[in-house]
Design an enzyme around this catalytic site. Sequence first.
Site, PDB file in Angstrom:
ATOM      1  N   VAL A  22       0.850  -1.205   0.000  1.00  0.00           N
ATOM      2  CA  VAL A  22       0.000   0.000   0.000  1.00  0.00           C
ATOM      3  C   VAL A  22       0.882   1.250   0.000  1.00  0.00           C
ATOM      4  O   VAL A  22       0.669   2.190  -0.768  1.00  0.00           O
ATOM      5  CB  VAL A  22      -0.955   0.007   1.223  1.00  0.00           C
ATOM      6  CG1 VAL A  22      -1.587   1.386   1.433  1.00  0.00           C
ATOM      7  CG2 VAL A  22      -2.037  -1.052   1.060  1.00  0.00           C
ATOM      8  N   ASP A 126       2.935 -23.748   5.020  1.00  0.00           N
ATOM      9  CA  ASP A 126       3.389 -25.050   4.498  1.00  0.00           C
ATOM     10  C   ASP A 126       4.699 -24.925   3.717  1.00  0.00           C
ATOM     11  O   ASP A 126       5.375 -25.916   3.483  1.00  0.00           O
ATOM     12  CB  ASP A 126       2.320 -25.653   3.579  1.00  0.00           C
ATOM     13  CG  ASP A 126       1.113 -26.154   4.365  1.00  0.00           C
ATOM     14  OD1 ASP A 126       1.194 -26.157   5.613  1.00  0.00           O
ATOM     15  OD2 ASP A 126       0.116 -26.544   3.744  1.00  0.00           O
ATOM     16  N   ARG A 153       8.383 -30.512  25.959  1.00  0.00           N
ATOM     17  CA  ARG A 153       9.587 -31.249  26.407  1.00  0.00           C
ATOM     18  C   ARG A 153       9.731 -31.210  27.927  1.00  0.00           C
ATOM     19  O   ARG A 153      10.150 -32.198  28.537  1.00  0.00           O
ATOM     20  CB  ARG A 153      10.837 -30.664  25.742  1.00  0.00           C
ATOM     21  CG  ARG A 153      12.124 -31.364  26.141  1.00  0.00           C
ATOM     22  CD  ARG A 153      13.313 -30.832  25.373  1.00  0.00           C
ATOM     23  NE  ARG A 153      13.276 -31.194  23.969  1.00  0.00           N
ATOM     24  CZ  ARG A 153      13.488 -32.423  23.499  1.00  0.00           C
ATOM     25  NH1 ARG A 153      13.728 -33.419  24.330  1.00  0.00           N
ATOM     26  NH2 ARG A 153      13.440 -32.671  22.216  1.00  0.00           N
ATOM     27  N   ARG A 161       7.815 -39.514  29.552  1.00  0.00           N
ATOM     28  CA  ARG A 161       6.744 -39.988  28.672  1.00  0.00           C
ATOM     29  C   ARG A 161       7.143 -39.884  27.210  1.00  0.00           C
ATOM     30  O   ARG A 161       8.035 -39.120  26.860  1.00  0.00           O
ATOM     31  CB  ARG A 161       5.527 -39.090  28.841  1.00  0.00           C
ATOM     32  CG  ARG A 161       4.600 -39.503  29.920  1.00  0.00           C
ATOM     33  CD  ARG A 161       3.463 -38.513  29.930  1.00  0.00           C
ATOM     34  NE  ARG A 161       2.598 -38.738  31.079  1.00  0.00           N
ATOM     35  CZ  ARG A 161       1.808 -37.809  31.587  1.00  0.00           C
ATOM     36  NH1 ARG A 161       1.812 -36.602  31.082  1.00  0.00           N
ATOM     37  NH2 ARG A 161       1.036 -38.092  32.600  1.00  0.00           N
ATOM     38  N   LYS A 213      14.131 -42.586  28.541  1.00  0.00           N
ATOM     39  CA  LYS A 213      12.806 -42.494  29.143  1.00  0.00           C
ATOM     40  C   LYS A 213      11.807 -41.647  28.372  1.00  0.00           C
ATOM     41  O   LYS A 213      10.602 -41.777  28.556  1.00  0.00           O
ATOM     42  CB  LYS A 213      12.922 -41.931  30.578  1.00  0.00           C
ATOM     43  CG  LYS A 213      13.710 -42.793  31.514  1.00  0.00           C
ATOM     44  CD  LYS A 213      13.006 -44.110  31.779  1.00  0.00           C
ATOM     45  CE  LYS A 213      13.801 -44.982  32.737  1.00  0.00           C
ATOM     46  NZ  LYS A 213      13.464 -46.387  32.620  1.00  0.00           N
ATOM     47  N   GLN A 250      -0.355 -22.484  14.808  1.00  0.00           N
ATOM     48  CA  GLN A 250       0.849 -22.334  13.962  1.00  0.00           C
ATOM     49  C   GLN A 250       0.668 -21.298  12.857  1.00  0.00           C
ATOM     50  O   GLN A 250       1.631 -20.812  12.277  1.00  0.00           O
ATOM     51  CB  GLN A 250       1.193 -23.669  13.296  1.00  0.00           C
ATOM     52  CG  GLN A 250       1.624 -24.729  14.283  1.00  0.00           C
ATOM     53  CD  GLN A 250       1.436 -26.128  13.738  1.00  0.00           C
ATOM     54  OE1 GLN A 250       2.362 -26.718  13.230  1.00  0.00           O
ATOM     55  NE2 GLN A 250       0.229 -26.659  13.813  1.00  0.00           N
TER      56      GLN A 250
HETATM   57  O1  F6P Z   1      -2.252 -24.422   3.818  1.00  0.00           O
HETATM   58  C1  F6P Z   1      -1.980 -23.989   5.099  1.00  0.00           C
HETATM   59  C2  F6P Z   1      -2.702 -24.851   6.109  1.00  0.00           C
HETATM   60  O2  F6P Z   1      -2.541 -24.248   7.368  1.00  0.00           O
HETATM   61  C3  F6P Z   1      -2.268 -26.321   6.148  1.00  0.00           C
HETATM   62  O3  F6P Z   1      -1.090 -26.534   6.850  1.00  0.00           O
HETATM   63  C4  F6P Z   1      -3.472 -26.944   6.779  1.00  0.00           C
HETATM   64  O4  F6P Z   1      -3.594 -28.294   6.437  1.00  0.00           O
HETATM   65  C5  F6P Z   1      -4.603 -26.155   6.207  1.00  0.00           C
HETATM   66  O5  F6P Z   1      -4.091 -24.888   5.846  1.00  0.00           O
HETATM   67  C6  F6P Z   1      -5.763 -25.991   7.134  1.00  0.00           C
HETATM   68  O6  F6P Z   1      -6.764 -25.345   6.436  1.00  0.00           O
HETATM   69  P1  F6P Z   1      -8.050 -24.720   7.114  1.00  0.00           P
HETATM   70  O7  F6P Z   1      -7.612 -23.567   7.944  1.00  0.00           O
HETATM   71  O8  F6P Z   1      -8.913 -24.310   5.968  1.00  0.00           O
HETATM   72  O9  F6P Z   1      -8.638 -25.797   7.956  1.00  0.00           O
END
Ligand code: F6P
Length: 317
Positions: A22, A126, A153, A161, A213, A250
């Site tokens: 932008v 990804d 961890r 475990r 372990k 993530q």
């Molecule tokens: O493509 C990115 C991603 O986060 C993948 O890692 C994951 O499988 C997918 O999108 C999940 O998609 P949604 O948020 O539509 O469930």
Amino acid sequence: MKRIGVITRDCAGVNATIRSLVRTADNFNIEILGVLKGYDGLIDNNFIRLDRRLVSGIINQGGTILKTSRSKRFYIESEQKKAVKNIKNNNINGLIVIGGDGSLRGAHLLATKYDIPVVGIPATIDNDVNGVDLAIGAETAVNVALDALDKIRDTATSLERIFVVEVMGRECGYIALQVALAGGCEEVLIPEKDFDITKMCEEIKVGSLHGKKSWIIIVAEGKAKGHDIAKIITEKTSLETRVVVLGHIQRGGHPTSIDRIMAARLGNYAVNVLRNGVTDHCVNLKHGKLGTIPLEFAVQPKKTDVNTYYKLIKILT
Ligand code: F6P
């Protein structure tokens, strides 16, 4: 070029990319129209005019201020035509598409089938865009997963475990491999590699007899479900196993410095190449240098050398 439309998917660094393009466009007196809710917004004529002020304070925010969708409608030709009509009616001279594989496929289609000038910016946790070393959002995702793993961890060690941690990666093991190596994990299961679970369980049994372990096993969601792997481990080893599915945490969070810097550079570069007539390409940073790759190439399945990382993970176990 007077007006550029911007479509986004969500991951960390996308907002920083919007800000960059932008403000770059503003320097050339080019207007930016944000498309709300991804390709659905293009079909529904859902746009918002973005200016310098509207993108202030978003550099550190995850997600996308433009919202997004996994548009099923955009696969339908009549809906694509509506989108193209809206692009023309809004006097949009070019599009910038920020996203992963699916978004870039849509960009390639608009460029080739409808002759719309389009430039893509790879952004996906990804990290599976062909020819692209690192997509925006991937580094943050790995760090988010790694932070969670370090906490797991603590319990894995304290309670002795086995933990199975499922990470995202629909068709690729990028996050899984990075996290397994950076987190010092014992094993990693990824879609790109065959896996012998019986062998792994034997190794766990032998290790256990020798006093080892705790184990942390990373599973990319595209390879298997963490719960299924844990069940097999418990059945075959009789050892207590716990599962953590990290899921969408993530994809969110504050972008790392690397993602913000990539966002700044790629957003700026995308505007520059689009206004200079580049189309049907996505921008890319390779060895620190900016360049472009044809979208036709970028949307092919990415071939990654997973063995180098995998071998190292096993050596360091
Ligand atoms: O493509 C990115 C991603 O986060 C993948 O890692 C994951 O499988 C997918 O999108 C999940 O998609 P949604 O948020 O539509 O469930």
